[in-house]
Motif scaffolding. Structure first.
Motif, PDB file in Angstrom:
ATOM      1  N   VAL A 170     -32.004 -58.059   6.659  1.00 27.56           N
ATOM      2  CA  VAL A 170     -31.751 -58.691   7.866  1.00 27.56           C
ATOM      3  C   VAL A 170     -30.158 -58.782   7.579  1.00 27.56           C
ATOM      4  O   VAL A 170     -29.678 -59.681   6.944  1.00 27.56           O
ATOM      5  N   LYS A 171     -29.520 -58.088   8.396  1.00 28.91           N
ATOM      6  CA  LYS A 171     -28.161 -57.836   8.213  1.00 28.91           C
ATOM      7  C   LYS A 171     -27.221 -59.280   8.436  1.00 28.91           C
ATOM      8  O   LYS A 171     -27.808 -60.165   9.173  1.00 28.91           O
ATOM      9  N   GLY A 172     -26.250 -59.354   8.029  1.00 34.48           N
ATOM     10  CA  GLY A 172     -25.432 -60.468   8.155  1.00 34.48           C
ATOM     11  C   GLY A 172     -25.267 -60.973   9.626  1.00 34.48           C
ATOM     12  O   GLY A 172     -24.805 -60.312  10.591  1.00 34.48           O
ATOM     13  N   ASP A 191     -28.061 -64.648   1.083  1.00 34.64           N
ATOM     14  CA  ASP A 191     -26.564 -64.488   1.199  1.00 34.64           C
ATOM     15  C   ASP A 191     -25.891 -65.380   1.893  1.00 34.64           C
ATOM     16  O   ASP A 191     -26.165 -65.190   3.174  1.00 34.64           O
ATOM     17  N   CYS A 192     -25.089 -66.452   1.600  1.00 36.53           N
ATOM     18  CA  CYS A 192     -24.590 -67.306   2.442  1.00 36.53           C
ATOM     19  C   CYS A 192     -22.848 -67.303   1.976  1.00 36.53           C
ATOM     20  O   CYS A 192     -22.332 -67.615   1.122  1.00 36.53           O
ATOM     21  N   GLY A 193     -22.241 -66.346   2.933  1.00 40.27           N
ATOM     22  CA  GLY A 193     -20.831 -65.772   2.461  1.00 40.27           C
ATOM     23  C   GLY A 193     -20.874 -65.295   1.104  1.00 40.27           C
ATOM     24  O   GLY A 193     -21.714 -64.304   1.042  1.00 40.27           O
ATOM     25  N   LEU A 216     -23.613 -70.706  10.205  1.00 40.46           N
ATOM     26  CA  LEU A 216     -23.351 -70.406   8.752  1.00 40.46           C
ATOM     27  C   LEU A 216     -23.753 -68.824   8.595  1.00 40.46           C
ATOM     28  O   LEU A 216     -24.731 -68.360   9.326  1.00 40.46           O
ATOM     29  N   LEU A 217     -22.839 -68.189   8.327  1.00 44.62           N
ATOM     30  CA  LEU A 217     -22.806 -66.651   7.931  1.00 44.62           C
ATOM     31  C   LEU A 217     -23.936 -66.280   6.991  1.00 44.62           C
ATOM     32  O   LEU A 217     -23.803 -67.055   5.884  1.00 44.62           O
ATOM     33  N   HIS A 218     -25.010 -65.602   7.278  1.00 42.30           N
ATOM     34  CA  HIS A 218     -25.979 -65.483   6.053  1.00 42.30           C
ATOM     35  C   HIS A 218     -26.695 -63.875   6.415  1.00 42.30           C
ATOM     36  O   HIS A 218     -26.632 -63.574   7.569  1.00 42.30           O
ATOM     37  N   ALA A 222     -16.560 -60.683   4.534  1.00 41.54           N
ATOM     38  CA  ALA A 222     -17.950 -60.823   5.130  1.00 41.54           C
ATOM     39  C   ALA A 222     -18.327 -59.871   5.999  1.00 41.54           C
ATOM     40  O   ALA A 222     -19.375 -59.261   6.135  1.00 41.54           O
ATOM     41  N   LYS A 223     -17.389 -59.609   6.933  1.00 44.15           N
ATOM     42  CA  LYS A 223     -17.513 -58.564   8.008  1.00 44.15           C
ATOM     43  C   LYS A 223     -17.492 -57.371   7.741  1.00 44.15           C
ATOM     44  O   LYS A 223     -18.005 -56.272   8.146  1.00 44.15           O
TER      45      LYS A 223
END
Length: 287
Positions: free
Chosen positions: A28-30, A49-51, A69-71, A238-239
């Motif tokens: 599941v992509k970021g 993955d969180c960051g 929250l980026l995940h 992250a991006k």
């Protein structure tokens, strides 16, 4: 070009379903969103993955992903694996307003470095697995009052989160001094995410906030555990990671799209956060 997706597509107050991980290609992509997401591993294991932080969740584990929250979610080598997904909007599940400030403060205190994770051995105490299973059964059966029952289970889980967070918190007094800081910085984080491909000066962010540079920098680091400059770098990496791992774009192109001045700077910062160069990461992903 927006390379890290903001996802907010729920047309109902909640979404509750099961996911199955069948092979190593599962991902599941970021992304990030404005609603709360809870994952409960019912069989096998998954990787979240969180960051820059990676968490391996085994059967029975629960992780709470707060808004913004980026995940990313990936396979973790055990097949098949299953996990339940519970997504809901805090503003639409009919929680009395008097409880919302404390719940929001609890959620704002969850960061990538310190996510809310409950392991299998903790389930007997907090019973999240029971509440989530009840939600799944209510969705499947859709008997009279099922939505009220779902709201009740979601509310109980939120209460348990607040209570467990309060019990483990060792610096409540200091946190109260900075009450509202997280809400204050929310707009700054959103601005960084939207403009990360542009040149962003910390001084400019401080001015936008009506604060001195030193005060802004101090409060930001206290709130998020890293300097504002490091946070901007982290968002860019992250991006960029999505394009490094899941596209054929040239590294120099990715560096430019992510907002880095040159490729060498991008490679250096990527290695700083990920422990390997973009080329090494891409080879590992494709190999």
């Amino acid at each position: 070009m927006k390379i890290f997706e903001y996802i907010d597509v729920m047309n109902t107050p909640y979404q509750i379903y099961m996911e199955e991980v069948r092979d190593a290609s599962f991902v599941v992509k970021g992304h990030w969103h404005y609603f709360i997401e809870i994952l409960y591993v019912t069989r096998g294991s998954i990787q979240v993955d969180c960051g820059k932080y990676r968490y391996h969740l085994e059967e029975g584990a629960v992780i709470v992903l707060p808004p913004k929250l980026l995940h990313r979610i990936q396979a973790n080598g055990i097949f098949p694996s299953n996990y339940a997904v519970v997504k809901f909007d805090l503003n639409t599940i009919k929680i009395p307003g008097v409880y919302l400030p404390k719940i929001r403060r609890m959620l704002s205190g969850i960061h990538e470095k310190n996510p809310l994770i409950y392991l299998r051995e903790q389930q007997e105490e907090n019973r999240f697995h029971v509440y989530i299973q009840n939600c799944l059964e209510e969705i499947a059966g859709r008997q009279f009052g099922y939505e009220l029952n779902i709201y009740a289970n979601l509310s109980v889980m939120l209460i348990q989160m607040v209570r467990s967070r309060e019990e483990s918190e060792t610096a409540l007094t200091e946190e109260k001094k900075e009450e509202g800081t997280s809400v204050f910085f929310a707009n700054i984080l959103e601005y960084i995410d939207t403009h990360s491909f542009e040149t962003i000066q910390v001084q400019e962010l401080a001015e936008r906030s009506g604060m001195s540079y030193s005060n802004f920098a101090r409060l930001f680091k206290k709130q998020y555990g890293r300097s504002c400059k490091e946070y901007i770098e982290y968002i860019r990496i992250a991006k960029a990671e999505e394009l490094v791992l899941y596209s054929d774009f040239d590294i120099s192109y990715i560096a430019q799209e992510a907002g880095f001045a040159d490729t060498s700077h991008f490679i250096r910062i990527y290695k700083k956060f990920k422990g390997e160069t973009p080329k090494q990461a891409r080879l590992k992903a494709t190999g």
